[in-house]
Each structure stands twice: as structure tokens, then as C-alpha cells.
Design an enzyme around this catalytic site. Structure first.
Site, mmCIF file in Angstrom:
data_model
loop_
_atom_site.group_PDB
_atom_site.id
_atom_site.type_symbol
_atom_site.label_atom_id
_atom_site.label_comp_id
_atom_site.label_asym_id
_atom_site.label_seq_id
_atom_site.Cartn_x
_atom_site.Cartn_y
_atom_site.Cartn_z
ATOM 1 N N HIS A 110 0.829 -1.207 0.048
ATOM 2 C CA HIS A 110 0.023 0.032 0.036
ATOM 3 C C HIS A 110 0.798 1.281 0.185
ATOM 4 C CE1 HIS A 110 -2.894 3.173 1.315
ATOM 5 N NE2 HIS A 110 -3.949 2.342 0.847
ATOM 6 N N GLU A 113 -4.344 2.167 -7.313
ATOM 7 C CA GLU A 113 -4.828 2.989 -6.458
ATOM 8 C C GLU A 113 -3.841 4.032 -6.600
ATOM 9 O OE1 GLU A 113 -6.745 1.462 -2.599
ATOM 10 O OE2 GLU A 113 -4.671 1.429 -2.093
ATOM 11 N N GLY A 135 -12.065 4.990 3.413
ATOM 12 C CA GLY A 135 -13.106 5.932 4.291
ATOM 13 C C GLY A 135 -14.240 4.966 4.372
HETATM 14 P P1 PGA Z 1 -9.965 5.719 0.471
HETATM 15 O O1 PGA Z 1 -8.542 4.764 0.724
HETATM 16 O O2 PGA Z 1 -11.092 4.853 0.009
HETATM 17 O O3 PGA Z 1 -10.257 6.266 1.932
HETATM 18 O O4 PGA Z 1 -9.460 6.800 -0.503
HETATM 19 C C1 PGA Z 1 -8.456 3.741 -0.283
HETATM 20 C C2 PGA Z 1 -7.339 3.115 0.289
HETATM 21 O O5 PGA Z 1 -6.301 3.510 0.693
HETATM 22 O O6 PGA Z 1 -7.148 1.898 0.037
#
Ligand code: PGA
Length: 256
Positions: A100, A172, A240
Site C-alpha cells: 500500500h 490506487e 474511508g
Molecule cells: P480511501 O482509501 O477509500 O479512503 O480513498 C483507499 C485505500 O487507501 O485503499
């Protein structure tokens, strides 16, 4: 072929074990039997894995499974603070997120370390959810695709084809995580298609066809339908919106 969609929620460093118990109970109770075929994964912090396991085991009809947010590659020994793949397996973890961008940025995780984690997980029978993503600067320089495909090649270095079957990729874009900003679904799909081509190069076309690729970055009930419609996006990795049962289950419903 049709790939089974997947929604994975990463709670990051949120939820004490007590708070987690409440959220897992809400998810288990509100999960509707009429959702279609989908893999639903929650990735609580290490300290809440046991509470999640106990509740989900008790809810025998629960379709929700557990993942972890990180792992250390050594099997056991004097590695203070680290958690092994076998420890995760023992807590019923079926998936584990690796690479990540927050781990890469705040914990200096390198591609080489991500690759070692991928091997340790697959050897323990846990499927890695392997993340990649570019900064805004890289995207604006027109280098998003080469950047993320390089990340994936590096992370899969050393993983033989026999172990690559369970891998899930997550695209991402760093600038979309937690910001409320997203690429257009077409832009995200273009990157996911390139990731599938890379996987094809490494492991062949059958493996690439089966590979599930998630989009992550500010996915929410308001934008999920547009991502679902994309041919190379097989689900979501959600931060989130995974912290509220209603929002998370709205995403599950959209993809199922
Ligand atoms: P987010 O985070 O949905 O809060 O943007 C996604 C993630 O880090 O996997």
C-alpha cells in the site's frame, strides 16, 4: 470469462478492538442474502483481527472474510513487533494487503520487501492484495502506466506461476486516496488493462484473464456504479467508506 467481483475494506489505523466488534456485528447483521456472487473482505488492524474472527465464525452464514493490512516475511523468531503469515493464517485471514502506498511512504517499504511478503503469503496460503499507484506528478508527466507496471513487475519478481493464481492487484492512484478526487473510470480502466497485460506477460493469458484487479481511491456509494461498469475493474479496495456499514455494503451491493 467472468471474474468474481471483490470488495475489500481497509480500516487502516482506525477502530479499537471494541469499536471493531460493533462494526463487524453491524456488517454481519446487515449483509443481505440476496447480494450476488462476490468476495467481501474486511481488513481491520492486527489488534482487531481476533474479535472479527470470533464474530464471523459465530455468524456461520456470514459471507464476509478477513484480511490483514500487512505481514512480515520471516516465519518466526526475534523480529520484535512483526507479524508472520502463519500468525495471520491462524486468525482466519484469507487475504493480506501488501505494498500500500502508505506503507511505502511512511514505512519506507521497498519493492523488494513487497516481493518477499508476496512469497511468504502465498506459501502460507494467503492471497496477497498487491497495491500499486502513482503520484499526481507522475500522472501529469504521462508516466502513470509505466510507473505502476514497473511496481507490479518488481513486486512479483520471484513469484513462480504456480503461486500466482490467488494474487489480486489493486490500482490506487496516490492522489485519489482519501482526497475525494478520483481518476475518471476510463482512466482507471486504462491502467487496469495495462496491469492485466503485464500479468499476461509474466504468467500467460489464462492467468491474466482470471486476475482480479481492484480500483481504490475515494470510492464511495456515489461513484461506485461508474467504476463497476468498466471491463478491467473487478472490484474495489476501500478505505474511508469501509468504516461505515451502510456505505460499505452499498459498495458490495453495487458490485454484486
Ligand atoms: P480511501 O482509501 O477509500 O479512503 O480513498 C483507499 C485505500 O487507501 O485503499
Amino acid at each position: 470469462m467472468t471474474r468474481k467481483p471483490m470488495i475489500a475494506g481497509t480500516w487502516k489505523m482506525n477502530m479499537t478492538a471494541t469499536e471493531a466488534t460493533k462494526l463487524v456485528q453491524q456488517l454481519a447483521y446487515q449483509y443481505e442474502d440476496n447480494y450476488g456472487e462476490i468476495d467481501v473482505v474486511i481488513c481491520p488492524p492486527f489488534t482487531a483481527l481476533r474479535s472479527a474472527q470470533v464474530i464471523l465464525d459465530y455468524e456461520t452464514k456470514s459471507k464476509i472474510c478477513i484480511g490483514a493490512q500487512d505481514v512480515y516475511w520471516e516465519p518466526k523468531g526475534a523480529f520484535t513487533g512483526a507479524i508472520s503469515a502463519e500468525m495471520l493464517k491462524n486468525l482466519s485471514c484469507v487475504y493480506c494487503i501488501i505494498g500500500h502506498s502508505e506503507r511505502r511512504e511512511y514505512f519506507c517499504e521497498s519493492d523488494e520487501q513487497v516481493a518477499r511478503k508476496a512469497v511468504a503469503l502465498t506459501e502460507a496460503g494467503i492471497a496477497p492484495i498487491l497495491c500499486c499507484g502513482e503520484t499526481l506528478e507522475t500522472r501529469e508527466a504521462g508516466e502513470a502506466i509505466s510507473f505502476v507496471t514497473d511496481q507490479i513487475r518488481a513486486a512479483l519478481d520471484g513469484l513462480p506461476a504456480s503461486q500466482a493464481g490467488g494474487i489480486v492487484l489493486a490500482y490506487e492512484p496516490i492522489w485519489a486516496i482519501g482526497t475525494g478526487r478520483t481518476p475518471s473510470p476510463e482512466q482507471a480502466d486504462e491502467v487496469c488493462a495495462a496491469l492485466r497485460d503485464t500479468f499476461c506477460d509474466l504468467y500467460g493469458s489464462a492467468a491474466a484473464e482470471q486476475l482480479r484487479i481492484l480500483y481504490g481511491g475515494s470510492m464511495n456509494p456515489g461513484n461506485v456504479e461508474a467504476f463497476c461498469a468498466m471491463p478491467n475493474i473487478d472490484g474495489g479496495l476501500v478505505g474511508g467508506a469501509s468504516l461505515k456499514a451502510d456505505d460499505f455494503l452499498a459498495l458490495v451491493k453495487a458490485f454484486s
